[in-house]
Design an enzyme around this catalytic site. Structure first.
Site, PDB file in Angstrom:
ATOM      1  N   LEU B 209       0.812  -1.211   0.000  1.00 13.54           N
ATOM      2  CA  LEU B 209       0.000   0.000   0.000  1.00 13.54           C
ATOM      3  C   LEU B 209       0.852   1.270   0.000  1.00 13.54           C
ATOM      4  CD1 LEU B 209      -2.982   0.207  -0.173  1.00 13.54           C
ATOM      5  CD2 LEU B 209      -3.106   0.462   2.310  1.00 13.54           C
ATOM      6  N   CYS B 210       1.943   1.251   0.766  1.00  6.81           N
ATOM      7  CA  CYS B 210       2.761   2.464   0.833  1.00  6.81           C
ATOM      8  C   CYS B 210       3.412   2.791  -0.500  1.00  6.81           C
ATOM      9  CB  CYS B 210       3.807   2.373   1.945  1.00  6.81           C
ATOM     10  SG  CYS B 210       4.871   0.949   1.780  1.00  6.81           S
ATOM     11  N   THR B 211       3.702   1.767  -1.286  1.00  4.82           N
ATOM     12  CA  THR B 211       4.258   2.020  -2.619  1.00  4.82           C
ATOM     13  C   THR B 211       3.210   2.736  -3.472  1.00  4.82           C
ATOM     14  OG1 THR B 211       5.593   0.010  -2.527  1.00  4.82           O
ATOM     15  CG2 THR B 211       5.214   0.977  -4.700  1.00  4.82           C
ATOM     16  N   GLU B 214       2.531   6.318  -1.643  1.00  5.72           N
ATOM     17  CA  GLU B 214       3.593   7.301  -1.441  1.00  5.72           C
ATOM     18  C   GLU B 214       4.750   7.272  -2.421  1.00  5.72           C
ATOM     19  OE1 GLU B 214       4.074   6.700   2.786  1.00  5.72           O
ATOM     20  OE2 GLU B 214       1.939   7.124   2.561  1.00  5.72           O
TER      21      GLU B 214
END
Lengths: 524, 448
Positions: B209-211, B214
């Site tokens: 998810l962070c990829t 962000e």
């Protein structure tokens, strides 16, 4: 978005627009349209091949209704070629479909130049004699040829082309081209400008592993007299060094660096496969050299000069944990060097073309670019003429196959496929083709097979009774399901040959539907 | 020396079915009877009428099978036409199963194909039991899992925990992707079933998810951001429909915007479709090879005319051509093809309590379970009509509902939560009632 071209979407994702264009320019000739030939062609027609010409002199019989989807009840008594052609046309109206009601054998004997108009000939259900004659003709006319045969629960597929070069071999798994063990100045400069010891934890864990490895390799070299880790102990130490620089346990970028450290230890320079291509006699080019070999010659020069022992940089990098900024900048660095290397190769290609008296711009930029990107993956395929394989197969290989459990049925069938053709030449029918006299056929086939093995120099080697019996049981039956497998394989190889993508099979493929231990035999 | 027998339509197949051989199956009894029995009595179900299904129907019809049925819930799309050869441009929009059945019957006289335009879950378990062999031409792990569980649910074990041959429902399963494919034979109780070897399938690619949120780095990240994050932010409540061109265009436009923001190249409409729909590249030739291999195995299982594949064939045509046969081994503790999850109960336990227990049982974790017993519905969660009809059973002791038999097999269908993925599943339960005469101690049950 419903133009007709959308129907090719699922295959365009495999061979792209260029591959599709090559298919649509190709003209295919099919010999014999029983199920083997029909199924081969069906797959090509669905794929959008340019044109097909079916050659078959037979009429549709009652038994054909039980094994061939391309004929139906209304076809009885009519030309099989005509019926198959008309059904295939229904499958794809963009394909130009023609048929010729004539026996392939007659055409081979009386009109060999007929074949020169085609890109490729698919020859199905031919016996040995016809195969050898056709092979000679196609070699002469520079037409690609593929043999396909179904016989009971066995069959074979064999490409026959003098030389087929592949730039876009698209292997499943191939190492990326990162040059971690030999970074060029711009890459080194980029890595130097990044501080591994940055305080901000987010920044620390978003430094791409390429940078980490380039810097750590430098650090290692400084304390190890300029050498890379080589022994198992050193490699382990190097990984520990990486671990020691982690600020926290969840730093994905460092984990990736440790997992990727084997790329640092990998040998530099070019692979033995590529070296073989560079050493090939065709790399000594002359006026008749193909574009591929001209580019190989340029590559050879590059490696010896600007490349410093390496091929042009491929230019792409795999995904890795990184800030977007670092990643995009890193990508640009790789792309820039790849572009620079390409320009050198392009210049060398032009000079070579000039030297051999050709237009220096006759090889398109896109082709040269693709060649550079795929330099590490080039393939050259050569196939010996059928008669060489038949007259002088490698005894060592035959022996090896006959005594290997995994190969024995497949190679047994290979020998028997040749034996039944000899048998048919002697007795005017295939063993077991008719219901009466099976026992006599079995014993005659055995004699024929043994004499064939003798002629090949394989004295002392035999085939099992069971396999000989089985071959007679088949009685030259052309089973639909077997024809479908053979047709599927043959059509796939045709696609590779025409699109010049992916690597075509080498050797002779023998299908074994009994336990599915089919094998590729390299007999020459 | 011509053949004097009258012409046979199965001229070629006759050689395999009418003649004795040595490399054949153990029960092979060659002759006209075998060929005719195959035509008259053998019933094969083809699951899926897509790339593999079309080929399977043709191959089976031309391999001696005359009683076929096919089930598929999809309608024909333009992108099917490069390989699903039974369909034409004017068929786009029609149900695959129906058109496929019709086309094959038009061309091959004597074969009867019954189409079923519905989901595989919509059929009663009993429907699947009517077939001798089930041939799978599916494109998802979930669907294979389901059919596998159904076929294995028919399997019964005797008192010595040996599988009973007459309850084995053989399946032949094929799968393809580009130039690669596999064909396997599954005989529940003998070979591993689909679940026994579920580890063969590589995990699905999921981006962190962070990829996506962000640090996107490539085009696929931008696309999945638009698809999985931005869509909900803007269209809260409305489900994303991958077959809706407006929805797809919206995702594409958002992906382009994001890519521009981050300086990432490569977002195209084609890639957007590929990533969002998880499109698997597909061509006619691989489907032809795998389906035909599956058909050969179906023929061998039904007739014994040759030895069977043992038991998993992989095929790779990317570089040259590689085929490999692996003999995988059954997992004796398999939840699906094994003897069943053992559940010991007091005779007083109600059906309701039993259903609740399934949620907590560590080997099951099944919610909203519906229970059947020898084909009889004990309790159905849906549809409302059946729920109402069976609701009164909830308060009754399960022991009574199971005709006071000390131990027997139940089937439970419900929602299984595995690795955070909910899917509908069917499980076999071996219920043993404690303290009942004849079953004093589990260890002595076999010798009683």
């Amino acid at each position: 978005m419903a133009e007709p071209k959308t129907k090719y979407d699922r295959q365009l994702r495999i061979w792209g627009e260029q591959g599709q264009a090559a298919l649509e320019k190709a003209s295919i000739c099919l010999l014999n349209c029983g199920p083997t030939g029909s199924e081969t062609l069906k797959n090509l027609v669905l794929g959008g091949v340019g044109s097909i010409t079916i050659v078959d002199g037979s009429k549709v019989e009652f038994g054909d209704l039980g094994n061939n989807f391309m004929v139906d009840d209304s076809s009885l008594g009519h030309s099989k070629a005509k019926c198959v052609c008309s059904f295939l046309q229904e499958l794809n109206d963009a394909v130009k479909a023609k048929f010729i009601e004539e026996s392939p054998e007659a055409l081979i004997d009386t009109n060999p130049s007929f074949f020169s108009q085609f890109t490729l000939v698919v020859a199905t259900q031919l016996v040995e004699d016809s195969m050898v004659k056709l092979d000679r003709i196609c070699r002469q006319e520079n037409v690609m040829l593929i043999f396909a045969r179904s016989y009971g629960l066995t069959g074979l597929v064999r490409i026959s082309v003098k030389e087929h070069t592949v730039i876009e071999s698209k292997p499943d798994h191939f190492l990326d081209d990162l040059r971690l063990n030999n970074p060029w100045p711009e890459l080194r400069g980029f890595a130097e400008a990044i501080d591994l010891n940055v305080q901000d934890p987010v920044a620390h864990k978003h430094i791409p592993y390429v940078v980490i490895l380039v810097k750590m390799v430098d650090e290692w070299k400084t304390s190890h007299g300029g050498t890379l880790p080589s022994t198992r102990e050193e490699k382990r130490e190097f990984k520990e060094l990486l671990k020691s620089r982690m600020a926290a346990m969840d730093e994905e970028n460092y984990k990736e660096a440790i997992d990727a450290s084997f790329k640092v230890f990998a040998p530099q320079g070019i692979s033995s496969d590529l070296q073989q291509i560079l050493n090939d006699s065709c790399a000594d080019i002359g006026t008749g050299s193909s574009d591929f070999w001209v580019m190989v010659a340029a590559l050879k020069e590059f490696i010896a000069n600007e490349g410093g022992g390496e091929v042009p940089l491929e230019g792409s990098i795999p995904d890795m944990t990184s800030s977007t900024e670092h990643y995009v900048n890193l990508q640009r660095i790789y792309q820039a060097k790849s572009e620079a290397d390409y320009l050198v190769i392009e210049e060398r290609v032009r000079n070579i073309l000039k030297k051999i008296g050709r237009d220096p711009h006759s090889i398109p930029k896109a082709t040269i670019k693709s060649f550079c990107k795929n330099a590490r993956k080039l393939k050259v395929c050569r196939y010996c003429p059928i008669e060489d394989e038949y007259n002088n197969p490698s005894l060592a290989e035959l022996q090896k196959y006959l005594t290997d459990e995994d190969y024995s049925i497949a190679v047994g069938f290979y020998i028997l496929l040749r034996a039944v053709d000899r048998y048919a030449a002697n007795f005017n029918h295939f063993p077991g083709q008719f219901d009466g006299g099976l026992d006599e056929d079995i014993s005659r086939l055995k004699t024929t097979a043994l004499s064939l093995l003798n002629d090949l120099g394989c004295t002392g080697l035999t085939l099992t009774e069971d396999l000989i019996n089985e071959m007679c049981r088949f009685g030259a039956a052309e089973l639909h399901a077997v024809a479908s497998v053979i047709g599927g394989i043959a059509s796939q190889e045709v696609i590779k040959l025409i699109t010049k993508q992916f690597v075509p099979m080498s050797g002779t493929f023998v299908f074994n539907a009994i336990d599915h231990k089919s094998q590729l035999l390299t007999l020459y | 020396m011509a053949d004097t027998a009258p012409p046979s339509k199965s001229r070629d197949l006759d050689k395999l079915l009418l003649r004795p051989g040595n490399l054949v199956g153990p029960t092979f009894d060659p002759g006209v009877q075998l060929r005719d029995d195959l035509q008259e009595y053998a019933r094969v179900l083809v699951v899926g009428a897509g790339g593999l299904g079309c080929e399977l129907l043709k191959d089976l019809a031309l391999s001696g099978f005359k009683n076929l049925e096919v089930i598929d819930m999809d309608r024909i799309e333009v992108t099917n036409l490069n390989r699903q050869f039974l369909f034409r441009l004017e068929d786009v929009g029609k149900p695959k199963a129906e058109v496929a059945a019709k086309r094959v019957m038009e061309r091959i006289s004597g074969v009867n194909i019954v189409p079923h335009f519905c989901r595989i879950e919509d059929k009663d378990i009993g429907f699947y039991n009517d077939f001798n062999i089930i041939a799978l031409g599916l494109d998802s792990i979930e669907a294979r899992s389901y059919i596998n569980a159904v076929a294995c649910s028919f399997l019964e074990y005797d008192a010595d925990d040996n599988p009973r041959e007459e309850t084995m429902k053989p399946m032949v399963d094929g799968g393809t992707e580009g130039f690669k494919g596999h064909a396997r034979v599954i005989v529940p109780g003998v070979t591993p079933c689909f679940e026994c070897t579920i580890w063969l399938f590589p995990p699905q690619v999921k981006f962190p998810l962070c990829t996506l949120a962000e640090t996107p780095r490539n085009a696929a990240h931008c696309i999945e951001y638009a698809h999985l994050i931005k869509w909900d932010e803007v269209h809260s409540g409305k489900a994303f429909d991958p077959d809706n061109p407006d929805h797809m265009k919206w995702v594409y436009d958002e992906a382009v915007k994001r890519a521009e923001l981050f300086g990432i190249p490569g977002v195209t409409y084609s890639l957007t479709q590929g990533v969002v729909k998880n499109i698997i590249p597909a061509i006619a030739s691989t489907n032809a090879i795998i389906s035909a291999a599956c058909t050969l195995e179906t023929l061998k299982i039904a007739s014994g005319c040759s030895k069977t594949l043992s038991n998993y064939l992989t095929y790779n045509g990317v570089e040259g051509l590689h085929t490999k046969v692996t003999e995988f081994v059954k997992d004796k503790d398999c939840l699906v093809c094994g003897p069943g999850v053992l559940i010991e109960l007091d005779t007083a336990v109600t059906l309701k309590k039993f259903i609740d227990m399934l949620e907590e049982h560590p080997k099951l974790l099944m919610t909203k379970a519906s229970i059947t017993y020898h084909g009889k519905n004990l309790y159905m969660q849906a549809p409302p009509v059946l729920e109402e009809m069976t609701r009164s059973n909830l308060e009754l002791p399960l022991y009574d509902l199971m005709d006071k038999i000390p131990k027997d097999i139940l089937h439970a269908t419900g929602t299984i939560d595995k690795d955070n993925r909910k899917s509908s599943g069917l499980r076999k339960l071996r219920v043993v009632f404690k303290g009942v005469d004849g079953v004093v101690d589990m260890d002595m049950a076999g010798g009683a």
